[in-house]
Design an enzyme around this catalytic site. Structure first.
Site, PDB file in Angstrom:
ATOM      1  N   HIS A 239       0.872  -1.179   0.000  1.00 42.30           N
ATOM      2  CA  HIS A 239       0.000   0.000   0.000  1.00 42.30           C
ATOM      3  C   HIS A 239       0.910   1.230   0.000  1.00 42.30           C
ATOM      4  O   HIS A 239       1.773   1.352  -0.855  1.00 42.30           O
ATOM      5  CB  HIS A 239      -0.932  -0.051   1.203  1.00 42.30           C
ATOM      6  CG  HIS A 239      -2.056   0.944   1.159  1.00 42.30           C
ATOM      7  ND1 HIS A 239      -2.477   1.560   0.000  1.00 42.30           N
ATOM      8  CD2 HIS A 239      -2.845   1.446   2.152  1.00 42.30           C
ATOM      9  CE1 HIS A 239      -3.481   2.380   0.268  1.00 42.30           C
ATOM     10  NE2 HIS A 239      -3.718   2.333   1.567  1.00 42.30           N
TER      11      HIS A 239
ATOM     12  N   HIS B  62      -1.121  -2.149 -10.987  1.00 45.44           N
ATOM     13  CA  HIS B  62      -2.110  -1.538 -10.110  1.00 45.44           C
ATOM     14  C   HIS B  62      -3.437  -2.267 -10.272  1.00 45.44           C
ATOM     15  O   HIS B  62      -3.758  -2.738 -11.368  1.00 45.44           O
ATOM     16  CB  HIS B  62      -2.270  -0.043 -10.433  1.00 45.44           C
ATOM     17  CG  HIS B  62      -3.042   0.715  -9.408  1.00 45.44           C
ATOM     18  ND1 HIS B  62      -4.413   0.829  -9.439  1.00 45.44           N
ATOM     19  CD2 HIS B  62      -2.614   1.413  -8.317  1.00 45.44           C
ATOM     20  CE1 HIS B  62      -4.805   1.563  -8.404  1.00 45.44           C
ATOM     21  NE2 HIS B  62      -3.747   1.918  -7.707  1.00 45.44           N
TER      22      HIS B  62
ATOM     23  N   ASP C 272       3.912   4.738  -6.851  1.00 40.39           N
ATOM     24  CA  ASP C 272       5.032   4.504  -5.936  1.00 40.39           C
ATOM     25  C   ASP C 272       6.376   4.337  -6.640  1.00 40.39           C
ATOM     26  O   ASP C 272       7.410   4.375  -5.989  1.00 40.39           O
ATOM     27  CB  ASP C 272       4.756   3.259  -5.090  1.00 40.39           C
ATOM     28  CG  ASP C 272       3.576   3.450  -4.158  1.00 40.39           C
ATOM     29  OD1 ASP C 272       3.646   4.346  -3.306  1.00 40.39           O
ATOM     30  OD2 ASP C 272       2.581   2.716  -4.294  1.00 40.39           O
TER      31      ASP C 272
END
Length: 223
Positions: A98, A149, A206
């Protein structure tokens, strides 16, 4: 530490971006975690640095159904205090699948760079990606952190923004070779997954956010 951090966040400001603004403009101590910020440093900010500091805005952009937000909703539904709700949400957010994924990306990329170097050939990058997918490199999970994702498949709009910001900041910080390696790795990883699994994936938010934070000398504890 998490509860102390949460109280500091809420006490400083009601929203993360406002809090971040306070970090870099006023409260430079913040539990001793911003020791790298030097007096007067922000007076010499450039447009590239300002864009990088805005990174938390893109990085924190999620819908209401993600893990940490859902955790916050569940905890708050018991009628507990806001500090406990935020502590639980941050505990969820720090997980490597996460919000903590950017740390996993940084660790992964550092191992890759240490192994083959920034000047590696495309073939060398492809080979090490195959090793990752075969569970023979990094943490042996078979996962390429920062790629893929659950919702975004064609592209992650947050990543599109951060990639450009990262490129501009890298040029100013003299770290273009590092950015270029990340970009080459991103494209090679997407191609490898598509070839193996016959699905299209994209880099997620990220992949570049940790590199941006690092170029801004932000301590890893605050990622």
């Amino acid at each position: 530490y998490t509860c102390t951090l949460v109280k500091g966040l809420i006490g400083s400001s009601g929203w993360p971006q406002q809090t971040w603004s306070k970090f870099v403009n006023q409260d430079r101590s913040f539990h001793g975690r911003l020791r790298l910020w030097k007096e007067g440093w922000w007076k010499q900010w450039t447009p590239q640095i300002v864009l990088g500091v805005n990174d938390p805005g893109s990085h924190s952009d999620h819908g209401g159904g993600n893990n940490s937000t859902f955790t916050n909703i569940v905890i708050s539904s018991t009628g507990t205090d806001i500090y406990s709700s935020f502590a639980g949400a941050i505990g969820s957010l720090k997980g490597p699948r996460h919000g903590g994924a950017n740390l996993a990306v940084m660790d992964q990329m550092q191992k890759v760079i240490d192994c083959i170097g920034l000047d590696a050939t495309d073939e060398q990058i492809k080979q090490i990606i195959e090793q990752i997918l075969d569970k023979n490199f990094n943490d042996n999970s078979g996962l390429i952190y920062g790629i893929g994702h659950a919702v975004y498949t064609l592209s992650d709009p947050r990543c599109e923004i951060l990639r450009q910001q990262c490129k501009e900041l890298a040029k100013e910080k003299g770290r273009e070779a590092e950015f270029n390696f990340y970009y080459r790795f991103e494209k090679a990883a997407i191609a490898a997954i598509e070839s193996r699994k016959k699905i299209h994936v994209c880099a997620n938010v990220d992949f570049y956010s940790g590199l941006i934070y690092d170029m801004l000398s932000i301590p890893r504890e605050l990622y």
